[in-house]
Design a protein around this motif. Structure first.
Motif, mmCIF file in Angstrom:
data_model
loop_
_atom_site.group_PDB
_atom_site.id
_atom_site.type_symbol
_atom_site.label_atom_id
_atom_site.label_comp_id
_atom_site.label_asym_id
_atom_site.label_seq_id
_atom_site.Cartn_x
_atom_site.Cartn_y
_atom_site.Cartn_z
ATOM 1 N N PRO A 94 -36.228 -29.171 -2.219
ATOM 2 C CA PRO A 94 -36.592 -27.983 -1.449
ATOM 3 C C PRO A 94 -36.138 -26.701 -2.134
ATOM 4 O O PRO A 94 -35.191 -26.700 -2.923
ATOM 5 N N THR A 95 -36.846 -25.629 -1.828
ATOM 6 C CA THR A 95 -36.419 -24.303 -2.247
ATOM 7 C C THR A 95 -36.215 -23.476 -0.987
ATOM 8 O O THR A 95 -36.759 -23.794 0.076
ATOM 9 N N TYR A 96 -35.444 -22.425 -1.110
ATOM 10 C CA TYR A 96 -35.110 -21.587 0.036
ATOM 11 C C TYR A 96 -35.520 -20.155 -0.267
ATOM 12 O O TYR A 96 -35.227 -19.639 -1.337
ATOM 13 N N GLU A 97 -36.219 -19.545 0.684
ATOM 14 C CA GLU A 97 -36.699 -18.174 0.528
ATOM 15 C C GLU A 97 -36.281 -17.351 1.737
ATOM 16 O O GLU A 97 -36.135 -17.875 2.840
ATOM 17 N N VAL A 98 -36.170 -16.055 1.521
ATOM 18 C CA VAL A 98 -35.856 -15.125 2.602
ATOM 19 C C VAL A 98 -37.162 -14.636 3.211
ATOM 20 O O VAL A 98 -38.100 -14.264 2.502
ATOM 21 N N HIS A 99 -37.221 -14.635 4.519
ATOM 22 C CA HIS A 99 -38.359 -14.086 5.252
ATOM 23 C C HIS A 99 -37.826 -13.046 6.227
ATOM 24 O O HIS A 99 -36.696 -13.102 6.665
ATOM 25 N N GLY A 100 -38.677 -12.120 6.586
ATOM 26 C CA GLY A 100 -38.284 -11.122 7.565
ATOM 27 C C GLY A 100 -38.530 -9.722 7.038
ATOM 28 O O GLY A 100 -39.037 -9.551 5.938
ATOM 29 N N PRO A 101 -38.216 -8.766 7.854
ATOM 30 C CA PRO A 101 -37.493 -8.905 9.113
ATOM 31 C C PRO A 101 -38.397 -9.370 10.242
ATOM 32 O O PRO A 101 -39.595 -9.138 10.229
ATOM 33 N N PHE A 126 -34.102 -14.151 7.813
ATOM 34 C CA PHE A 126 -33.760 -15.556 7.950
ATOM 35 C C PHE A 126 -34.203 -16.307 6.705
ATOM 36 O O PHE A 126 -34.954 -15.786 5.887
ATOM 37 N N ILE A 127 -33.683 -17.523 6.560
ATOM 38 C CA ILE A 127 -33.989 -18.350 5.397
ATOM 39 C C ILE A 127 -34.941 -19.464 5.817
ATOM 40 O O ILE A 127 -34.765 -20.070 6.878
ATOM 41 N N VAL A 128 -35.916 -19.707 4.970
ATOM 42 C CA VAL A 128 -36.891 -20.766 5.202
ATOM 43 C C VAL A 128 -36.747 -21.813 4.101
ATOM 44 O O VAL A 128 -36.697 -21.477 2.912
ATOM 45 N N ARG A 129 -36.647 -23.077 4.531
ATOM 46 C CA ARG A 129 -36.610 -24.197 3.586
ATOM 47 C C ARG A 129 -38.049 -24.620 3.338
ATOM 48 O O ARG A 129 -38.792 -24.943 4.274
ATOM 49 N N ALA A 185 -27.284 -15.959 0.493
ATOM 50 C CA ALA A 185 -27.188 -17.300 1.078
ATOM 51 C C ALA A 185 -28.289 -18.207 0.518
ATOM 52 O O ALA A 185 -28.042 -19.371 0.211
ATOM 53 N N ALA A 186 -29.505 -17.686 0.375
ATOM 54 C CA ALA A 186 -30.609 -18.475 -0.180
ATOM 55 C C ALA A 186 -30.320 -18.847 -1.633
ATOM 56 O O ALA A 186 -30.572 -19.988 -2.038
ATOM 57 N N ASP A 187 -29.776 -17.904 -2.395
ATOM 58 C CA ASP A 187 -29.435 -18.203 -3.791
ATOM 59 C C ASP A 187 -28.421 -19.325 -3.872
ATOM 60 O O ASP A 187 -28.526 -20.208 -4.725
ATOM 61 N N LYS A 188 -27.438 -19.301 -2.992
ATOM 62 C CA LYS A 188 -26.419 -20.365 -2.971
ATOM 63 C C LYS A 188 -27.067 -21.717 -2.672
ATOM 64 O O LYS A 188 -26.760 -22.721 -3.316
ATOM 65 N N LEU A 189 -27.969 -21.745 -1.694
ATOM 66 C CA LEU A 189 -28.655 -22.990 -1.362
ATOM 67 C C LEU A 189 -29.542 -23.478 -2.508
ATOM 68 O O LEU A 189 -29.730 -24.679 -2.696
ATOM 69 N N ASN A 190 -30.086 -22.538 -3.273
ATOM 70 C CA ASN A 190 -30.938 -22.884 -4.414
ATOM 71 C C ASN A 190 -30.117 -23.235 -5.654
ATOM 72 O O ASN A 190 -30.686 -23.528 -6.703
ATOM 73 N N GLY A 191 -28.789 -23.164 -5.554
ATOM 74 C CA GLY A 191 -27.947 -23.528 -6.685
ATOM 75 C C GLY A 191 -27.838 -22.447 -7.740
ATOM 76 O O GLY A 191 -27.537 -22.743 -8.896
ATOM 77 N N LYS A 192 -28.055 -21.204 -7.350
ATOM 78 C CA LYS A 192 -27.960 -20.089 -8.315
ATOM 79 C C LYS A 192 -26.594 -19.459 -8.263
ATOM 80 O O LYS A 192 -25.910 -19.435 -7.305
#
Length: 52
Positions: free
Chosen positions: A2-9, A16-19, A45-52
């Motif tokens: 999975p990848t994680y992206e920021v969506h919003g506002p 919020f983050i979308v998987r 937070a998304a970067d951390k989840l993506n391993g960056k």
């Protein structure tokens, strides 16, 4: 994987983050429960989840 992206506002001004997962032709998006006041905080937070 999975990848994680920021969506919003969203209408409340929160970000919020979308998987996102793609398997073959199937694509799914799942919003995580936590919300963020700024795009920068959500992106960190998304970067951390993506391993960056």
């Amino acid at each position: 994987m999975p990848t994680y992206e920021v969506h919003g506002p969203d209408p409340d001004g929160d970000f919020f983050i979308v998987r996102i997962e793609t398997k073959g032709e199937a694509h799914s998006e799942t919003s995580l429960d936590e919300v963020y006041v700024t795009r920068e905080a959500a992106q960190a937070a998304a970067d951390k989840l993506n391993g960056k």
